[in-house]
Design a protein around this motif. Structure first.
Motif, PDB file in Angstrom:
ATOM      1  N   TYR A   4       0.765  -1.088   0.013  1.00  0.00           N
ATOM      2  CA  TYR A   4      -0.038  -0.542  -0.351  1.00  0.00           C
ATOM      3  C   TYR A   4       0.633   1.408  -0.153  1.00  0.00           C
ATOM      4  CZ  TYR A   4      -3.021   3.414   2.033  1.00  0.00           C
ATOM      5  OH  TYR A   4      -3.697   4.598   2.244  1.00  0.00           O
ATOM      6  N   LEU A  92      -2.528   4.694  -3.532  1.00  0.00           N
ATOM      7  CA  LEU A  92      -1.885   3.803  -4.293  1.00  0.00           C
ATOM      8  C   LEU A  92      -1.637   2.168  -3.740  1.00  0.00           C
ATOM      9  CD1 LEU A  92       0.838   6.589  -4.461  1.00  0.00           C
ATOM     10  CD2 LEU A  92      -1.427   6.168  -6.318  1.00  0.00           C
ATOM     11  N   THR A  93      -1.339   1.637  -4.967  1.00  0.00           N
ATOM     12  CA  THR A  93      -0.819   0.413  -5.138  1.00  0.00           C
ATOM     13  C   THR A  93       0.680   0.248  -5.962  1.00  0.00           C
ATOM     14  OG1 THR A  93      -2.978  -0.977  -5.059  1.00  0.00           O
ATOM     15  CG2 THR A  93      -1.057  -2.197  -5.990  1.00  0.00           C
ATOM     16  N   VAL A  94       1.555  -0.401  -4.675  1.00  0.00           N
ATOM     17  CA  VAL A  94       2.896  -0.270  -5.282  1.00  0.00           C
ATOM     18  C   VAL A  94       3.097  -1.260  -6.229  1.00  0.00           C
ATOM     19  CG1 VAL A  94       5.765   0.050  -4.778  1.00  0.00           C
ATOM     20  CG2 VAL A  94       4.085   0.481  -2.908  1.00  0.00           C
ATOM     21  N   ALA A  95       3.599  -0.548  -7.766  1.00  0.00           N
ATOM     22  CA  ALA A  95       4.213  -1.523  -8.233  1.00  0.00           C
ATOM     23  C   ALA A  95       4.998  -2.058  -7.973  1.00  0.00           C
ATOM     24  CB  ALA A  95       4.447  -0.884  -9.668  1.00  0.00           C
ATOM     25  N   GLY A  96       6.893  -1.469  -7.550  1.00  0.00           N
ATOM     26  CA  GLY A  96       7.883  -1.905  -7.539  1.00  0.00           C
ATOM     27  C   GLY A  96       8.582  -0.640  -7.603  1.00  0.00           C
ATOM     28  N   GLY A  97      10.035  -1.026  -7.967  1.00  0.00           N
ATOM     29  CA  GLY A  97      11.101   0.637  -7.656  1.00  0.00           C
ATOM     30  C   GLY A  97      12.412  -0.120  -7.473  1.00  0.00           C
ATOM     31  N   LEU A  98      13.373   1.135  -7.070  1.00  0.00           N
ATOM     32  CA  LEU A  98      14.338   0.250  -6.497  1.00  0.00           C
ATOM     33  C   LEU A  98      14.232   0.423  -5.473  1.00  0.00           C
ATOM     34  CD1 LEU A  98      17.631   0.240  -6.613  1.00  0.00           C
ATOM     35  CD2 LEU A  98      17.878   2.564  -6.901  1.00  0.00           C
ATOM     36  N   VAL A 100      12.367  -0.477  -2.484  1.00  0.00           N
ATOM     37  CA  VAL A 100      11.474  -0.600  -2.182  1.00  0.00           C
ATOM     38  C   VAL A 100      10.786  -2.460  -2.472  1.00  0.00           C
ATOM     39  CG1 VAL A 100      10.166   0.289  -4.092  1.00  0.00           C
ATOM     40  CG2 VAL A 100       9.117   0.434  -1.733  1.00  0.00           C
TER      41      VAL A 100
END
Lengths: 100, 100
Positions: A4, A92-98, A100
């Protein structure tokens, strides 16, 4: 990943931005145990009053529960008189990344 | 800490949000070496088209330079036809937090 996410902003009354930032950062030690993975407090480069907060939580339930913690309520009570009442928020819904 | 922060949003044309998210995440491996400490791609829970990106960089110069990298330019070129052209952006100074 389906964490989240939350992005919010607030405006401090003139001269109170740094005090509000200090309050927002004062509770950081409690956040991880409450289910928070990431919490970033930033100030706008465009003016002297706007504060942005980006948060990532294990779930919306964790975030909502954190708002009921005594230390959270105390921080909100302390900061509120220094704020103008102009808030924005996005869930928001977190999709991804660096990082995280 | 005086890292450079960036919060931006974009809107995908209907049906293209997930494709744009995939493009935004495809370049993550290059980010750290470019001076990026944090990069979060999220989708709005309020609609099916809005994407939010929160970034923390060692400096604004690092961020600006990253936009000139061939892989960044290629990703922008690939994503742009799937976007509506509605962008928002805020440049920030990171004050602190958890995980940053």
């Amino acid at each position: 990943m389906a964490a989240y996410g939350y992005i919010g902003s607030m405006k401090a009354k003139p001269g109170h931005r740094d005090d509000v930032v200090s309050i927002l950062l004062s509770g950081v030690d409690h956040l991880r145990e409450a289910g928070c993975d990431l919490y970033i407090v930033s100030t706008s480069d465009a003016d002297d009053v706007t504060i942005w907060v980006t948060e990532v939580w294990q779930s919306k339930a964790h975030h909502d529960a954190s708002l009921q913690l005594p230390e959270t309520k105390a921080a909100i009570s302390e900061a509120m008189p220094m704020l103008t009442g102009e808030f924005s928020s996005r869930e928001l819904t977190v999709a991804g990344g660096l990082g995280v």
